[in-house]
Write an enzyme that holds these catalytic residues in place. Structure first.
Site, mmCIF file in Angstrom:
data_model
loop_
_atom_site.group_PDB
_atom_site.id
_atom_site.type_symbol
_atom_site.label_atom_id
_atom_site.label_comp_id
_atom_site.label_asym_id
_atom_site.label_seq_id
_atom_site.Cartn_x
_atom_site.Cartn_y
_atom_site.Cartn_z
ATOM 1 N N GLU A 219 0.914 -1.183 0.215
ATOM 2 C CA GLU A 219 0.021 0.184 -0.113
ATOM 3 C C GLU A 219 1.022 1.433 -0.089
ATOM 4 O O GLU A 219 1.551 1.739 1.051
ATOM 5 C CB GLU A 219 -0.991 -0.126 1.247
ATOM 6 C CG GLU A 219 -1.801 -1.205 1.166
ATOM 7 C CD GLU A 219 -2.803 -1.236 0.189
ATOM 8 O OE1 GLU A 219 -3.300 -0.078 -0.354
ATOM 9 O OE2 GLU A 219 -3.447 -2.148 -0.218
ATOM 10 N N CYS A 253 -2.105 9.440 2.724
ATOM 11 C CA CYS A 253 -1.791 9.067 1.355
ATOM 12 C C CYS A 253 -2.575 9.077 0.144
ATOM 13 O O CYS A 253 -2.090 9.217 -0.904
ATOM 14 C CB CYS A 253 -1.655 7.353 1.459
ATOM 15 S SG CYS A 253 -2.997 6.722 1.991
HETATM 16 P P1 NAD Z 1 7.038 5.122 7.687
HETATM 17 O O1 NAD Z 1 8.420 5.801 8.080
HETATM 18 O O2 NAD Z 1 6.285 4.851 9.114
HETATM 19 O O3 NAD Z 1 7.549 3.510 7.160
HETATM 20 C C1 NAD Z 1 6.521 2.654 6.975
HETATM 21 C C2 NAD Z 1 7.048 1.295 7.865
HETATM 22 O O4 NAD Z 1 8.361 0.927 7.210
HETATM 23 C C3 NAD Z 1 7.512 1.427 9.082
HETATM 24 O O5 NAD Z 1 7.091 0.531 9.794
HETATM 25 C C4 NAD Z 1 9.052 1.501 9.195
HETATM 26 O O6 NAD Z 1 9.608 0.882 10.170
HETATM 27 C C5 NAD Z 1 9.370 0.663 7.811
HETATM 28 N N1 NAD Z 1 10.643 1.043 7.165
HETATM 29 C C6 NAD Z 1 11.211 2.345 7.106
HETATM 30 N N2 NAD Z 1 12.281 2.227 6.478
HETATM 31 C C7 NAD Z 1 12.639 0.903 6.502
HETATM 32 C C8 NAD Z 1 13.876 0.105 6.045
HETATM 33 N N3 NAD Z 1 14.763 0.819 5.165
HETATM 34 N N4 NAD Z 1 13.630 -1.273 5.764
HETATM 35 C C9 NAD Z 1 12.515 -1.758 6.299
HETATM 36 N N5 NAD Z 1 11.600 -1.161 6.868
HETATM 37 C C10 NAD Z 1 11.372 0.173 6.960
HETATM 38 O O7 NAD Z 1 6.143 5.620 6.831
HETATM 39 P P2 NAD Z 1 6.567 6.249 5.312
HETATM 40 O O8 NAD Z 1 7.095 5.542 4.423
HETATM 41 O O9 NAD Z 1 7.096 7.521 5.539
HETATM 42 O O10 NAD Z 1 4.961 6.601 4.932
HETATM 43 C C11 NAD Z 1 4.734 7.793 4.029
HETATM 44 C C12 NAD Z 1 4.463 7.078 2.659
HETATM 45 O O11 NAD Z 1 3.607 6.043 2.701
HETATM 46 C C13 NAD Z 1 3.812 8.013 1.856
HETATM 47 O O12 NAD Z 1 4.352 7.845 0.413
HETATM 48 C C14 NAD Z 1 2.294 7.774 1.737
HETATM 49 O O13 NAD Z 1 1.733 8.042 0.569
HETATM 50 C C15 NAD Z 1 2.388 6.113 1.786
HETATM 51 N N6 NAD Z 1 1.136 5.762 2.553
HETATM 52 C C16 NAD Z 1 0.347 4.804 1.712
HETATM 53 C C17 NAD Z 1 -0.643 4.397 2.340
HETATM 54 C C18 NAD Z 1 -1.796 3.682 1.580
HETATM 55 O O14 NAD Z 1 -2.791 2.978 2.277
HETATM 56 N N7 NAD Z 1 -1.567 3.440 0.229
HETATM 57 C C19 NAD Z 1 -1.127 4.743 3.739
HETATM 58 C C20 NAD Z 1 -0.310 5.742 4.207
HETATM 59 C C21 NAD Z 1 0.805 6.058 3.538
#
Ligand code: NAD
Length: 505
Positions: A219, A253
């Site tokens: 997602e 998102c």
């Molecule tokens: P985040 O920083 O919370 O990361 C998401 C998860 O990935 C966390 O649990 C984190 O611990 C893990 N993570 C981070 N770096 C990692 C790595 N190098 N290796 C393994 N795991 C790792 O969230 P984010 O990515 O900043 O979220 C924002 C993005 O997510 C935006 O692009 C947003 O559009 C997207 N998003 C999508 C949805 C959806 O439902 N499609 C919902 C919310 C956010």
């Protein structure tokens, strides 16, 4: 939550193994057990509503209404939906047989749990994005390992401490931590990985999953456009667009990332945006209780840099910031071009750029020159206008004349397409993604005299019979009768005339 309260990396393999052993006992496959756990999840939401809202306020300064609408009530709703429909969803699905040869057999798909699934949540809706997939995973009968986002640390800590008091700890575990802990988690074998977050990490997750050939649901995000046509209702567009963009401080998102506005509508809309923002957040949104905050200084600095790179004369609304308070005012930047700095990456904050266009074909081209977005919004009155945009574009989901609301409607599957994600969930889809539909066939022993025509040694009679059993009877009454006659003749020979045939076996 500090680094010291993260799950110790050394313990992660044994947590996963314990869940696997527990899955193999069959504990989570029991439908009554699943329903109990879903009821417990509802209790968790209801009994801890205030505490969850407090944690969300600490992380994102989310107003309690945004907590209820965007985080907690969808989980309760989804649990109730699953409890109500679980018996139906778990029933085997009988198939319409295509082969005459299998006419007397039973064919169906069994709805089976995949096994041990990993759910990785994101920080912007730290309750919803973690627990929503968990509802589906529990309903489908899996053991679940939950990994909340460390960025929204108050909520993560609360969930890690309190949720295990509600869900059976034998079947469900929470692992806390950041990149090292998640990296370690991903080294283990899971039966499904459900990840929400950015596409860069999505690639890391998919690569790790590939090592074990584990299926994934991703997602992800991206730049979701909002088209405003020349016949859009200015007042409704302003109210819905400003609400959806600045809900959760633009950190959604599916928030509209940029607007493609018909030139004739630009001036009245900018005025309506200004008026609406004052109506929603007052003259100074900094002191509004309804207006959230950026989650971290890292995100704040990223957004501030974007703003600093904009020509100040184009910042037509807002633009004020306060780093200490992680505050960025609701900001509109107009006009911009598709090459502008705000068009490079997903904004994911309270900044909304506007690209004026002469017509919707120009807007469609701009969207089609980019990755397929997660959401696509159109504000238009005439059906043919929005249908034209739908026909010529692609996106995970579409919403006409509103923002975000398609996500609340749990009967609609939610997910991206291509770079904005793969796989979708919510409602029955959530049950399906965590379920293996196991093809099952039960052969009828009584049909052996006919089934035996497939065995060697092959001969002409067997071939005639097999042709009918495999291809069925031809259309046309004459052809049907002649094929039936030839089949009966072959069957007679096969059964009674040939010494090596079935009757001798
Ligand atoms: P985040 O920083 O919370 O990361 C998401 C998860 O990935 C966390 O649990 C984190 O611990 C893990 N993570 C981070 N770096 C990692 C790595 N190098 N290796 C393994 N795991 C790792 O969230 P984010 O990515 O900043 O979220 C924002 C993005 O997510 C935006 O692009 C947003 O559009 C997207 N998003 C999508 C949805 C959806 O439902 N499609 C919902 C919310 C956010």
């Amino acid at each position: 939550m500090t680094g010291t309260t993260y799950t110790s990396i050394d313990t992660i393999p044994s947590i996963v193994n314990t869940l696997r052993m527990q899955f193999n006992t069959g504990l989570t496959k029991d439908i009554q057990f699943r329903k109990e756990q879903l009821k417990n999840l509802i209790r968790f939401c209801n009994e801890n509503n205030d505490a969850l809202c407090k944690a969300l306020w600490s992380d994102l300064r989310k107003h309690v209404i945004e907590c209820d609408v965007g985080e907690i009530s969808p989980i309760v709703d989804e649990c109730q939906f699953m409890i109500k429909n679980l018996d139906k969803f778990c029933k085997p699905v009988h198939t319409n047989k295509r082969f005459l040869m299998n006419a007397t057999d039973k064919t169906y798909t069994r709805k089976e749990a995949k096994g041990v699934v990993l759910v990785i949540g994101a920080w912007n809706y730290p309750v919803n994005l973690l627990l929503m997939p968990v509802v589906g995973a529990i309903a489908a009968g899996n053991c679940v390992l939950l990994k909340p986002s460390e960025v929204s640390r108050h909520t993560a800590e609360f969930i890690a401490t309190v949720l295990p008091k509600y869900l059976d700890p034998r079947a469900y575990a929470v692992v806390t931590g950041g990149v090292p802990e998640t990296t370690s988690l991903l080294e283990n074998r899971f039966d499904h990985i459900f990840y929400t977050g950015n596409g860069q990490v999505g690639k890391i997750v998919m690569t790790a999953a590939a090592k074990h050939l584990t299926p994934v649901t991703l997602e992800l995000g991206g730049k979701s456009p909002a088209f405003i046509t020349e016949d859009a209702d200015v007042n409704i567009t302003a109210h819905r667009l400003m609400w959806g963009k600045f809900f959760n401080n633009g950190q959604t998102c599916v928030a509209p990332d940029y607007v493609l506005c018909h030139k004739s509508k630009l001036e009245p809309l900018l005025k309506a945006f200004q008026d609406t923002l004052i109506e929603y957040y007052g003259k100074d949104p900094h002191i509004s209780e309804s207006y959230g905050r950026i989650v971290s200084t890292r995100q704040f600095d990223r957004l501030k840099e974007l703003l600093d790179n904009c020509d100040p004369s184009t910042v037509v609304i807002g633009g004020q910031t306060d780093r200490e308070d992680l505050y960025i005012a609701p900001t509109i930047v107009s006009p911009i071009t598709p090459e502008h700095v705000l068009m490079q990456e997903e904004i994911f904050g309270p900044i909304l750029p506007i690209i004026p266009v002469d017509n919707m074909d120009e807007a469609i081209n701009i969207v089609n020159n980019r990755d397929h977005p997660l959401a696509l919004y159109v504000f238009a009155s005439a059906k043919y206008k929005y249908n034209k945009i739908l026909d010529k574009t692609s996106s995970g989901g579409v919403l006409i004349n509103d923002i975000l609301m398609h996500l609340q409607e749990l009967s609609l599957p939610f997910g991206g397409v291509g770079p904005s994600g793969s796989g979708s969930y919510h409602g029955e889809k959530s049950f399906d993604i965590f379920t293996h539909s196991r093809s099952t066939m039960v052969k009828d022993l009584m049909a052996e005299p006919i089934a035996a025509c497939r065995y060697p040694p092959y001969n002409e009679d067997k071939e005639k019979m097999l042709k009918v059993l495999v291809y069925g009877f031809p259309t046309g009454i004459g052809a049907k009768f002649s094929t039936l006659g030839s089949f009966c003749g072959a069957f007679w020979n096969f059964m009674f005339k040939k010494p090596e045939s079935y009757s001798k076996l």
